[in-house]
Enzyme design. Structure first.
Site, PDB file in Angstrom:
ATOM      1  CB  THR A  74       3.190  40.253  16.990  1.00 41.57           C
ATOM      2  OG1 THR A  74       3.395  41.509  17.638  1.00 41.57           O
ATOM      3  CG2 THR A  74       1.722  39.895  17.002  1.00 41.57           C
ATOM      4  CG  ASN A 153       5.537  46.171  26.744  1.00 35.64           C
ATOM      5  OD1 ASN A 153       5.324  45.162  27.431  1.00 35.64           O
ATOM      6  ND2 ASN A 153       4.569  46.900  26.248  1.00 35.64           N
ATOM      7  CD  GLN A 181      10.368  46.630  24.887  1.00 33.20           C
ATOM      8  OE1 GLN A 181      11.374  47.324  24.983  1.00 33.20           O
ATOM      9  NE2 GLN A 181       9.370  46.963  24.094  1.00 33.20           N
ATOM     10  CB  ALA A 202      15.174  43.137  13.859  1.00 32.78           C
ATOM     11  CB  THR A 242       9.858  34.350  -0.037  1.00 28.04           C
ATOM     12  OG1 THR A 242       9.276  33.482  -1.001  1.00 28.04           O
ATOM     13  CG2 THR A 242      11.224  34.824  -0.530  1.00 28.04           C
ATOM     14  CB  CYS A 328       0.226  47.807  20.633  1.00 29.22           C
ATOM     15  SG  CYS A 328       1.852  47.216  20.279  1.00 29.22           S
TER      16      CYS A 328
HETATM   17  C1  PLP Z   1       7.276  42.751  25.054  1.00 30.61           C
HETATM   18  C2  PLP Z   1       6.859  42.866  23.632  1.00 30.61           C
HETATM   19  N1  PLP Z   1       6.400  41.779  22.990  1.00 30.61           N
HETATM   20  C3  PLP Z   1       6.028  41.820  21.707  1.00 30.61           C
HETATM   21  C4  PLP Z   1       6.095  42.985  20.985  1.00 30.61           C
HETATM   22  C5  PLP Z   1       5.666  42.983  19.534  1.00 30.61           C
HETATM   23  O1  PLP Z   1       6.805  42.954  18.732  1.00 30.61           O
HETATM   24  P1  PLP Z   1       6.713  43.167  17.141  1.00 30.61           P
HETATM   25  O2  PLP Z   1       6.443  44.622  16.952  1.00 30.61           O
HETATM   26  O3  PLP Z   1       8.044  42.755  16.640  1.00 30.61           O
HETATM   27  O4  PLP Z   1       5.629  42.308  16.642  1.00 30.61           O
HETATM   28  C6  PLP Z   1       6.564  44.142  21.603  1.00 30.61           C
HETATM   29  C7  PLP Z   1       6.599  45.416  20.853  1.00 30.61           C
HETATM   30  O5  PLP Z   1       5.983  46.386  21.219  1.00 30.61           O
HETATM   31  C8  PLP Z   1       6.949  44.078  22.957  1.00 30.61           C
HETATM   32  O6  PLP Z   1       7.399  45.160  23.596  1.00 30.61           O
END
Ligand code: PLP
Length: 387
Positions: A74, A153, A181, A202, A242, A328
């Site tokens: 994100t 995703n 993904q 990660a 940090t 989400c």
């Molecule tokens: C395609 C995609 N982009 C971004 C994200 C967000 O990643 P993070 O949880 O590391 O912020 C996700 C996680 O659900 C994702 O599947």
């Protein structure tokens, strides 16, 4: 076999015990701040971070100094999209993206619209694929960024990223891909023509949560990026704060393992995924795969069950952890924007399950999950007023 069986590996993956083992010393012995340049504690932490940077870079074919550590995909998406937009303010305000992107891209673009950006959201075909020709047609003299995810995703469909990147390169437009993904799950190399920025994280590849990376390629034309978090100037000024040393070390180890194990793991997961689909189709009718089956991540299955309400099915599957879409968005009742973009009816979108297999799943777990899904689909159809 333990229940519940975890089949939601698109939401997150468990930390591999080997990753945890690599991280543990960073909570005790190697606890220094890597920015402390004047003593042994800082040096050791900095060395651990640089080892991890090389491991992370290697997974995607980048150079270590092209990797900027962030808190996850994100943040990487925010840095890439807002960063390019701001840095390119004098040249244009047009961004091209795609209807099936994660909200971590779509909502960033929407926020920029409030600051004057023009955003073109390109449609996909019924399989979820974006036509590179549409990208070419959408480019204007004001286009400053093209952002298209590598793999989705929800439906796992892999976009023709090389072709889209080539279109961007031909027009000298920075190209960003959210590969959260895809990294470690499908062959991905940043040396592909025209890719400037790659976001990944990660916790989708058996590493810890709260750490990710943005790869900023040094290839010409060099992408200009405005920092979004200011402070101590870490990560060459692009991302102050940090560094999360345990997380970064775990991310590095997770990437190293992925690189070594991806070919065999992908094959194993694909066989299990196909077996799951076969088992479902052998026992129940009206099982429809959402999105193109190929090219798709080997561990993804997104299926609709006719005359079954997906949420009711998920609630009954207490011993099998699956989801109806993005983690989400799983608190929302509106149908997934991804399934909507494929042109599915709301009924079909509402009858879908997202299944994400992972490294620690076994064949007995897949058989068990198939049996439970079949059982509950049949039961729901029996009590459905429309059956
Ligand atoms: C395609 C995609 N982009 C971004 C994200 C967000 O990643 P993070 O949880 O590391 O912020 C996700 C996680 O659900 C994702 O599947």
């Amino acid at each position: 076999m333990h229940t519940p069986v975890y089949l939601d590996n698109h939401a997150t993956t468990p930390v591999d015990p080997r990753v945890l083992e690599a991280m543990l010393p960073c909570f005790s012995g190697v606890f220094g701040n890597p920015s402390s340049r004047v003593h042994e504690f800082g040096w050791r932490a900095a060395e651990a971070v640089e080892t991890a940077r090389a491991q992370v870079a290697r997974l995607i074919g980048a150079a270590p100094d092209e990797i900027i550590f962030t808190s996850g995909a994100t943040e990487s998406n925010n840095l890439a999209i807002k960063g390019v937009y701001e840095a390119a303010a004098k040249h244009g305000n047009h961004i091209i993206t795609c209807a099936t992107e994660h909200t971590a891209v779509l909502d960033v673009c929407r926020s920029l619209e409030k600051r004057g950006a023009l955003v073109t959201i390109l449609p996909v075909d019924s399989g979820g694929l974006l036509d590179p020709g549409r990208v070419a047609d959408a480019i204007t003299d004001h286009t400053v960024l093209i952002s298209v995810m590598t793999a989705n995703n929800e439906i796992g469909v892999i976009q023709p990223i090389e072709d889209i990147a080539r279109v961007a390169a031909y027009k000298d437009i920075p190209f960003h891909t959210d590969a959260a993904q895809a990294c470690g799950k499908a062959p991905f190399n940043v040396r592909m023509a025209g890719i400037h920025l790659v976001s990944f994280t990660a916790h989708k590849l058996y590493g810890p949560k709260g750490v990710g990376a943005l790869c900023i390629r040094r290839r010409p034309p060099r992408v200009r990026l405005a920092a979004q978090i200011h402070g101590g100037g870490q990560e060459r000024g692009w991302r102050s704060g940090t560094l999360n040393v345990p997380g970064i070390v775990g991310f590095g180890k997770a990437c190293e393992l992925m690189l070594d194990e991806m070919p065999a793991e992908s094959l194993r997961l694909r066989v299990m995924r196909d077996r799951l689909l076969t088992l479902l189709r052998e026992s129940i009718d009206g099982v429809d795969v959402n999105g193109a089956l190929e090219p798709r991540l080997p561990h993804n299955l997104n299926v609709s069950f006719e005359r079954v309400e997906g949420e009711s099915l998920i609630m009954r599957l207490r011993d099998v952890a699956v989801s109806s879409g993005s983690a989400c968005a799983s608190a929302s009742v509106s149908p997934s924007h991804v399934l909507h973009a494929l042109g599915l009816t709301p009924e079909r979108a509402h009858s879908s399950l997202r299944i994400g297999l992972g490294r620690f799943n076994t064949n007995p777990e897949i058989d068990y999950a198939a049996g439970r899904i079949i059982e509950e689909v049949k039961r729901l159809r029996e009590i459905s007023p429309t059956s």
